[in-house]
Design an enzyme around this catalytic site. Structure first.
Site, PDB file in Angstrom:
ATOM      1  N   GLY A  37       0.817  -1.218   0.000  1.00 48.17           N
ATOM      2  CA  GLY A  37       0.000   0.000   0.000  1.00 48.17           C
ATOM      3  C   GLY A  37       0.842   1.256   0.000  1.00 48.17           C
ATOM      4  N   GLY A  38       2.138   1.102   0.282  1.00 46.02           N
ATOM      5  CA  GLY A  38       3.050   2.232   0.208  1.00 46.02           C
ATOM      6  C   GLY A  38       2.814   3.283   1.273  1.00 46.02           C
ATOM      7  CB  CYS A  40      -0.871   6.715  -0.191  1.00 48.47           C
ATOM      8  SG  CYS A  40      -2.576   7.304  -0.178  1.00 48.47           S
ATOM      9  CE  LYS A  49      -6.143  13.446   3.993  1.00 48.94           C
ATOM     10  NZ  LYS A  49      -4.724  13.210   4.330  1.00 48.94           N
ATOM     11  CB  ILE A 183       2.498  17.001   4.653  1.00 49.82           C
ATOM     12  CG1 ILE A 183       2.276  15.945   3.576  1.00 49.82           C
ATOM     13  CG2 ILE A 183       3.093  16.359   5.910  1.00 49.82           C
ATOM     14  CD1 ILE A 183       3.553  15.309   3.065  1.00 49.82           C
ATOM     15  N   GLY A 270       8.422  19.265   1.936  1.00 51.60           N
ATOM     16  CA  GLY A 270       8.394  18.550   0.673  1.00 51.60           C
ATOM     17  C   GLY A 270       8.965  17.156   0.773  1.00 51.60           C
ATOM     18  CG  ASP A 310       5.127  10.614  -5.158  1.00 53.87           C
ATOM     19  OD1 ASP A 310       4.074  10.894  -5.756  1.00 53.87           O
ATOM     20  OD2 ASP A 310       5.178  10.426  -3.926  1.00 53.87           O
ATOM     21  CG  HIS A 443     -32.043  25.243  -1.141  1.00 59.31           C
ATOM     22  ND1 HIS A 443     -31.041  26.080  -0.720  1.00 59.31           N
ATOM     23  CD2 HIS A 443     -33.088  25.438  -0.288  1.00 59.31           C
ATOM     24  CE1 HIS A 443     -31.451  26.767   0.328  1.00 59.31           C
ATOM     25  NE2 HIS A 443     -32.703  26.391   0.618  1.00 59.31           N
TER      26      HIS A 443
END
Length: 464
Positions: A37-38, A40, A49, A183, A270, A310, A443
């Protein structure tokens, strides 16, 4: 030991590539040196989250009286339990990916993968032993890791990266966050919500610098209300960790030095790509500024070698890596996939309020010399936002004045990350500002603010 495709790395790019290739009748293996899953699933998107959800529930509980709910006694957060829940969520998602790989007959090879000549992959196991596998095609999806600045080296204890920030043993009393990208901002908000005194130091003039400036200013106001101190156009010069507290020297744009003290410094400046030691030099795979050079279908300069995620040029986002994987593998299989449109990539930041955007910022439009129409609708005018008690934020839409082309969509507010997909789809279908106005929106919803903002751009907004 022979495969049609071997993927090195099992993150959102790698595992998607492997599964899609298997669906297309290829014999596939995936090589992973750590958790399936690395980053993430295990140390990034998902566990973060989970932490932020705990922070949201805690904030709701503390302000329950605003909703007419009376909670007796003091509301407290169990920091260890919050972290434990986050790790449980990450483990659950990782197991889910393992199940999907098994379901799709993908062989998982544990170890560090390195490409050799003639399309071979050498895998070094934990015990140091090696095995060599062959494949017609090899996809590199090795991802990235936290960047450490030369003058502020991470030690994993007092100066930490995002991995350590997800599993601190106790809640720090104070923290300086270097960098205000997704991040940095998300973790700053989480720790501030838990009770940590947080200061963000951002080198550029605005928080979340890739976002539209008005969105950035709104986040700064919201952070100020949440007790988060922000220092923009500033840089951390040094960190002295010799004492009980870190002494952080921050230089502003005028050259003035401010000394801060904190328990923890979080470096969120970064990421750096994981391309060392994977055989690029030996295979003569072309790179540029730490990224692998690829074409529109992720082919490198070497036949049968591909790269996604990436480690190639483009936004370092999980959903981008996954889509690149699909395009790459479908092209290998002889299909005719549409290349990724990098001008229509959504970005999301899961602070409170959330940020979501796609397309050009106002500044970019002006730099390109475009004549534009801008429509804004604040959530203070939204019935749904008012009813939910989350009125911070706005919708900002940008259109080409002459053609009506939807150039940019910038959202900040409660749950707006769930609204941005519609804008991405609409832009891909060349929907104009008037098309949005004429589409009936339900609405009361937060999403109707997009229609209201479009109407505002054309001077037709009724509710503002």
């Amino acid at each position: 030991m022979n495969y049609d495709l071997i993927v090195i790395g099992s993150g959102p790019g790698g595992y998607v590539a492997a599964i899609r290739a298997s669906q297309l009748k290829m014999k596939v293996a995936i090589v992973e040196r750590a958790e399936v899953g690395g980053i993430c699933l295990n140390w990034g998107c998902i566990p973060t989250k989970a932490l932020l959800k705990s922070a949201q529930v805690f904030n709701y509980a503390k302000h329950a009286a605003n909703y007419g709910i009376n909670i007796e006694g003091e509301v407290k957060a169990d920091f260890e339990a919050v972290v434990k829940r986050s790790r449980t969520v990450a483990e659950m998602m990782s197991k889910g990916v393992q199940f999907l790989l098994k379901k799709n007959n993908v062989d998982v090879i544990n170890g560090f993968g390195k490409i050799l000549k003639d399309r071979k992959v050498e895998v070094t196991k934990v015990d140091g032993s090696t095995e060599v596998y062959e494949a017609q095609h090899i996809v590199l999806a090795t991802g990235a890791r936290s960047r450490s600045l030369p003058n502020v080296q991470q030690d994993g204890k007092k100066i930490i990266g995002y991995r350590e920030a997800l599993t601190l043993p106790k809640l720090p009393a104070s923290m300086v966050v270097m960098g205000s990208g997704a991040i940095g901002s998300e973790l700053a908000f989480f720790y501030a919500s838990m009770g940590t005194k947080v200061t963000i130091v951002e080198y550029l003039p605005n928080l979340v610098p890739v976002e539209d400036e008005e969105i950035s200013k709104q986040l700064e106001r919201s952070f100020r209300k949440a007790g988060i101190k922000t220092m923009t156009s500033a840089a951390v010069e040094s960190v002295d960790t010799s004492g009980d507290l870190c002494k952080v020297s921050v230089k502003d744009a005028k050259g003035n030095i401010t000394e801060l003290e904190c328990e923890i410094v979080l470096s969120a400046v970064g990421v750096i790509t994981n391309i060392e030691g994977i055989g690029l030099e030996e295979y003569e795979v072309a790179t540029e500024r730490g990224k692998i050079i690829v074409d529109d279908y992720y082919r490198t300069n070497q036949e049968g070698i591909y790269a996604i995620g990436d480690i190639v040029h483009g936004p370092a986002l999980a959903h981008v890596a996954s889509h690149e994987a699909l395009v790459c593998v479908e092209k290998i299989a002889g299909l005719n996939p549409k290349p990724v449109d990098y001008s229509n990539i959504p970005g999301c930041t899961y602070t409170t309020p959330e940020i979501a955007s796609v397309g050009l910022t106002e500044r970019k439009c002006i730099e390109q010399g475009r004549e534009i129409l801008i429509g804004k609708f604040p959530f203070t005018a939204s019935g749904k936002a008012t009813a939910s008690g989350s009125r911070d934020g706005m919708v900002k839409l940008i259109f080409d004045k002459n053609s009506g082309e939807w150039l940019g969509c910038h959202l900040i507010g409660d749950n707006v990350t769930e609204m941005i997909s519609g804008a991405v789809l609409a832009r891909s279908m060349k929907v104009t500002g008037t098309d949005i106005i004429h589409a009936v929106h339900p609405h009361p919803t937060l999403s109707e603010a997009i229609m209201e903002a479009a109407a505002a751009a054309y001077g037709e907004c009724v509710h503002l």
